[in-house]
Design a protein around this motif. Structure first.
Motif, PDB file in Angstrom:
ATOM      1  N   LEU A   1       0.834  -1.206   0.000  1.00 43.62           N
ATOM      2  CA  LEU A   1       0.000   0.000   0.000  1.00 43.62           C
ATOM      3  C   LEU A   1       0.868   1.255   0.000  1.00 43.62           C
ATOM      4  CD1 LEU A   1      -2.743  -1.091   2.540  1.00 43.62           C
ATOM      5  CD2 LEU A   1      -3.057  -0.678   0.094  1.00 43.62           C
ATOM      6  N   HIS A   2       1.921   1.239   0.789  1.00 40.52           N
ATOM      7  CA  HIS A   2       2.796   2.408   0.854  1.00 40.52           C
ATOM      8  C   HIS A   2       3.543   2.613  -0.467  1.00 40.52           C
ATOM      9  CE1 HIS A   2       4.704   5.685   2.904  1.00 40.52           C
ATOM     10  NE2 HIS A   2       5.879   5.269   2.468  1.00 40.52           N
ATOM     11  N   ALA A   3       3.986   1.537  -1.087  1.00 39.63           N
ATOM     12  CA  ALA A   3       4.649   1.651  -2.389  1.00 39.63           C
ATOM     13  C   ALA A   3       3.711   2.287  -3.407  1.00 39.63           C
ATOM     14  CB  ALA A   3       5.124   0.279  -2.868  1.00 39.63           C
ATOM     15  N   MET A   4       2.445   1.892  -3.383  1.00 39.77           N
ATOM     16  CA  MET A   4       1.473   2.479  -4.310  1.00 39.77           C
ATOM     17  C   MET A   4       1.256   3.957  -3.998  1.00 39.77           C
ATOM     18  SD  MET A   4      -1.291  -0.517  -5.118  1.00 39.77           S
ATOM     19  CE  MET A   4      -1.620  -1.029  -3.451  1.00 39.77           C
ATOM     20  N   LYS A   5       1.237   4.321  -2.715  1.00 44.15           N
ATOM     21  CA  LYS A   5       1.097   5.736  -2.350  1.00 44.15           C
ATOM     22  C   LYS A   5       2.302   6.541  -2.828  1.00 44.15           C
ATOM     23  CE  LYS A   5      -1.718   5.054   1.782  1.00 44.15           C
ATOM     24  NZ  LYS A   5      -1.756   5.178   3.254  1.00 44.15           N
ATOM     25  N   LEU A   6       3.502   5.960  -2.696  1.00 42.58           N
ATOM     26  CA  LEU A   6       4.706   6.640  -3.192  1.00 42.58           C
ATOM     27  C   LEU A   6       4.609   6.878  -4.698  1.00 42.58           C
ATOM     28  CD1 LEU A   6       7.557   4.780  -1.268  1.00 42.58           C
ATOM     29  CD2 LEU A   6       6.773   7.135  -0.904  1.00 42.58           C
ATOM     30  N   LEU A   7       4.128   5.880  -5.403  1.00 46.05           N
ATOM     31  CA  LEU A   7       3.993   6.002  -6.851  1.00 46.05           C
ATOM     32  C   LEU A   7       2.950   7.061  -7.215  1.00 46.05           C
ATOM     33  CD1 LEU A   7       4.873   5.082  -9.612  1.00 46.05           C
ATOM     34  CD2 LEU A   7       3.339   3.131  -9.410  1.00 46.05           C
ATOM     35  N   VAL A   8       1.820   7.055  -6.527  1.00 46.16           N
ATOM     36  CA  VAL A   8       0.792   8.077  -6.770  1.00 46.16           C
ATOM     37  C   VAL A   8       1.362   9.458  -6.486  1.00 46.16           C
ATOM     38  CG1 VAL A   8      -1.418   9.014  -5.974  1.00 46.16           C
ATOM     39  CG2 VAL A   8      -1.192   6.561  -6.407  1.00 46.16           C
ATOM     40  N   GLY A   9       2.108   9.589  -5.388  1.00 51.02           N
ATOM     41  CA  GLY A   9       2.712  10.881  -5.050  1.00 51.02           C
ATOM     42  C   GLY A   9       3.660  11.367  -6.121  1.00 51.02           C
ATOM     43  N   ASN A  10       4.453  10.461  -6.658  1.00 49.45           N
ATOM     44  CA  ASN A  10       5.389  10.813  -7.715  1.00 49.45           C
ATOM     45  C   ASN A  10       4.640  11.240  -8.976  1.00 49.45           C
ATOM     46  OD1 ASN A  10       7.528  11.085  -9.449  1.00 49.45           O
ATOM     47  ND2 ASN A  10       8.183   8.965  -9.333  1.00 49.45           N
ATOM     48  N   LEU A  11       3.627  10.476  -9.351  1.00 48.87           N
ATOM     49  CA  LEU A  11       2.855  10.810 -10.552  1.00 48.87           C
ATOM     50  C   LEU A  11       2.083  12.115 -10.383  1.00 48.87           C
ATOM     51  CD1 LEU A  11       1.504   7.232 -11.405  1.00 48.87           C
ATOM     52  CD2 LEU A  11       3.302   8.497 -12.617  1.00 48.87           C
ATOM     53  N   TYR A  12       1.587  12.372  -9.192  1.00 51.14           N
ATOM     54  CA  TYR A  12       0.823  13.592  -8.923  1.00 51.14           C
ATOM     55  C   TYR A  12       1.733  14.827  -8.960  1.00 51.14           C
ATOM     56  CZ  TYR A  12      -2.649  16.613  -6.642  1.00 51.14           C
ATOM     57  OH  TYR A  12      -3.542  17.622  -6.350  1.00 51.14           O
ATOM     58  N   ALA A  13       2.924  14.687  -8.397  1.00 47.33           N
ATOM     59  CA  ALA A  13       3.856  15.820  -8.339  1.00 47.33           C
ATOM     60  C   ALA A  13       4.562  16.060  -9.665  1.00 47.33           C
ATOM     61  CB  ALA A  13       4.894  15.573  -7.243  1.00 47.33           C
ATOM     62  N   ASN A  14       4.747  15.009 -10.459  1.00 49.22           N
ATOM     63  CA  ASN A  14       5.491  15.102 -11.722  1.00 49.22           C
ATOM     64  C   ASN A  14       4.578  14.675 -12.862  1.00 49.22           C
ATOM     65  OD1 ASN A  14       8.183  15.673 -10.494  1.00 49.22           O
ATOM     66  ND2 ASN A  14       7.748  13.707  -9.544  1.00 49.22           N
ATOM     67  N   ARG A  15       3.819  15.597 -13.364  1.00 52.76           N
ATOM     68  CA  ARG A  15       2.780  15.281 -14.356  1.00 52.76           C
ATOM     69  C   ARG A  15       3.302  15.266 -15.789  1.00 52.76           C
ATOM     70  NH1 ARG A  15      -2.690  17.858 -11.864  1.00 52.76           N
ATOM     71  NH2 ARG A  15      -2.133  17.462  -9.699  1.00 52.76           N
ATOM     72  N   GLU A  16       4.556  15.516 -15.952  1.00 55.53           N
ATOM     73  CA  GLU A  16       5.162  15.492 -17.284  1.00 55.53           C
ATOM     74  C   GLU A  16       6.314  14.498 -17.312  1.00 55.53           C
ATOM     75  OE1 GLU A  16       3.716  17.108 -19.699  1.00 55.53           O
ATOM     76  OE2 GLU A  16       2.343  18.138 -18.362  1.00 55.53           O
ATOM     77  N   ALA A  17       6.739  14.103 -18.495  1.00 52.30           N
ATOM     78  CA  ALA A  17       7.802  13.106 -18.646  1.00 52.30           C
ATOM     79  C   ALA A  17       9.197  13.704 -18.489  1.00 52.30           C
ATOM     80  CB  ALA A  17       7.687  12.425 -20.007  1.00 52.30           C
ATOM     81  N   VAL A  18       9.296  15.023 -18.444  1.00 51.32           N
ATOM     82  CA  VAL A  18      10.587  15.692 -18.383  1.00 51.32           C
ATOM     83  C   VAL A  18      10.632  16.562 -17.135  1.00 51.32           C
ATOM     84  CG1 VAL A  18      12.094  17.368 -19.543  1.00 51.32           C
ATOM     85  CG2 VAL A  18      10.776  15.741 -20.887  1.00 51.32           C
ATOM     86  N   THR A  19      11.790  16.584 -16.491  1.00 52.64           N
ATOM     87  CA  THR A  19      11.998  17.463 -15.344  1.00 52.64           C
ATOM     88  C   THR A  19      13.269  18.273 -15.571  1.00 52.64           C
ATOM     89  OG1 THR A  19      12.223  17.592 -12.947  1.00 52.64           O
ATOM     90  CG2 THR A  19      13.249  15.709 -14.010  1.00 52.64           C
ATOM     91  N   TYR A  20      13.310  19.446 -15.003  1.00 54.66           N
ATOM     92  CA  TYR A  20      14.469  20.302 -15.195  1.00 54.66           C
ATOM     93  C   TYR A  20      15.311  20.431 -13.925  1.00 54.66           C
ATOM     94  CZ  TYR A  20      12.230  21.309 -19.552  1.00 54.66           C
ATOM     95  OH  TYR A  20      11.645  21.170 -20.787  1.00 54.66           O
ATOM     96  N   GLY A  21      14.858  19.829 -12.851  1.00 55.79           N
ATOM     97  CA  GLY A  21      15.632  19.810 -11.619  1.00 55.79           C
ATOM     98  C   GLY A  21      16.309  18.456 -11.480  1.00 55.79           C
ATOM     99  N   SER A  22      17.224  18.351 -10.541  1.00 53.84           N
ATOM    100  CA  SER A  22      17.840  17.049 -10.342  1.00 53.84           C
ATOM    101  C   SER A  22      17.051  16.290  -9.286  1.00 53.84           C
ATOM    102  CB  SER A  22      19.296  17.197  -9.907  1.00 53.84           C
ATOM    103  OG  SER A  22      19.363  17.766  -8.627  1.00 53.84           O
ATOM    104  N   ALA A  23      16.940  15.010  -9.464  1.00 53.40           N
ATOM    105  CA  ALA A  23      16.211  14.154  -8.530  1.00 53.40           C
ATOM    106  C   ALA A  23      17.127  13.039  -8.066  1.00 53.40           C
ATOM    107  CB  ALA A  23      14.978  13.573  -9.212  1.00 53.40           C
ATOM    108  N   THR A  24      16.922  12.623  -6.842  1.00 54.46           N
ATOM    109  CA  THR A  24      17.701  11.540  -6.281  1.00 54.46           C
ATOM    110  C   THR A  24      16.738  10.523  -5.694  1.00 54.46           C
ATOM    111  OG1 THR A  24      19.456  13.079  -5.701  1.00 54.46           O
ATOM    112  CG2 THR A  24      19.495  10.945  -4.606  1.00 54.46           C
ATOM    113  N   GLU A  25      16.920   9.272  -6.071  1.00 50.23           N
ATOM    114  CA  GLU A  25      16.070   8.218  -5.531  1.00 50.23           C
ATOM    115  C   GLU A  25      16.468   7.946  -4.085  1.00 50.23           C
ATOM    116  OE1 GLU A  25      14.831   3.580  -6.393  1.00 50.23           O
ATOM    117  OE2 GLU A  25      16.050   4.659  -7.839  1.00 50.23           O
ATOM    118  N   LEU A  26      15.455   7.866  -3.238  1.00 47.51           N
ATOM    119  CA  LEU A  26      15.711   7.593  -1.825  1.00 47.51           C
ATOM    120  C   LEU A  26      15.904   6.100  -1.608  1.00 47.51           C
ATOM    121  CD1 LEU A  26      13.007   9.886  -0.212  1.00 47.51           C
ATOM    122  CD2 LEU A  26      15.455  10.305  -0.376  1.00 47.51           C
ATOM    123  N   PRO A  27      16.881   5.725  -0.796  1.00 44.45           N
ATOM    124  CA  PRO A  27      17.053   4.311  -0.492  1.00 44.45           C
ATOM    125  C   PRO A  27      15.847   3.797   0.298  1.00 44.45           C
ATOM    126  CG  PRO A  27      18.501   5.638   0.860  1.00 44.45           C
ATOM    127  CD  PRO A  27      17.825   6.570  -0.105  1.00 44.45           C
TER     128      PRO A  27
END
Length: 105
Positions: free
Chosen positions: A59-85
Motif C-alpha cells: 500500500l505504501h509503495a502504491m502511495k509513493l507512486l501516486v505521489g510521484n505521478l501527482y507531483a510530476n505530471r510530465e515526462a521531463v523534469t528540469y531539476g535534479s532528482a535523487t532516488e531515496l534508499p
C-alpha cells in the motif's frame, strides 16, 4: 481498488475540502495498482486471498507512486532528482514473485 481517496489526499497533503483533483487522484491510484501488479508479477487480489489483506508495504509503495505521478505530471523534469534508499523498489522487492507464470499469460 485498494487505495482510498481520503488516505491518498492525506499522503499528498491535499485538503479534504479540495475536490477538484479527486477524479485525477483516483485515476493515478488505478494506474499505481496496475503498475505494482506488473512489477511484482502477482495479482493483488491473490495476495489478499492468501494473507487476508494487502500488506502495508505494498500500500505504501502504491502511495509513493501516486505521489510521484501527482507531483510530476510530465515526462521531463528540469531539476535534479535523487532516488531515496528503501523507497518504492525496496518495498516491492519484498513481494516480487519470480516464479509466476500466470501474470505473463
Amino acid at each position: 481498488m485498494f487505495l482510498k481517496l481520503n488516505d491518498l489526499k492525506k499522503h499528498l497533503n491535499v485538503d479534504a475540502d479540495f475536490t477538484e483533483d479527486d477524479e485525477y487522484i483516483m485515476s493515478l491510484a488505478e494506474v499505481a495498482e496496475q503498475i505494482v501488479q506488473k512489477h511484482i508479477d502477482a495479482r493483488l487480489t491473490d495476495i489478499v486471498a492468501e494473507q487476508g489483506q494487502l500488506p502495508m508495504p505494498l500500500l505504501h509503495a502504491m502511495k509513493l507512486l501516486v505521489g510521484n505521478l501527482y507531483a510530476n505530471r510530465e515526462a521531463v523534469t528540469y531539476g535534479s532528482a535523487t532516488e531515496l534508499p528503501k523507497g518504492y523498489d525496496y518495498l516491492l522487492s519484498l513481494f516480487k514473485n519470480y516464479n509466476n507464470t500466470e501474470m505473463n499469460s
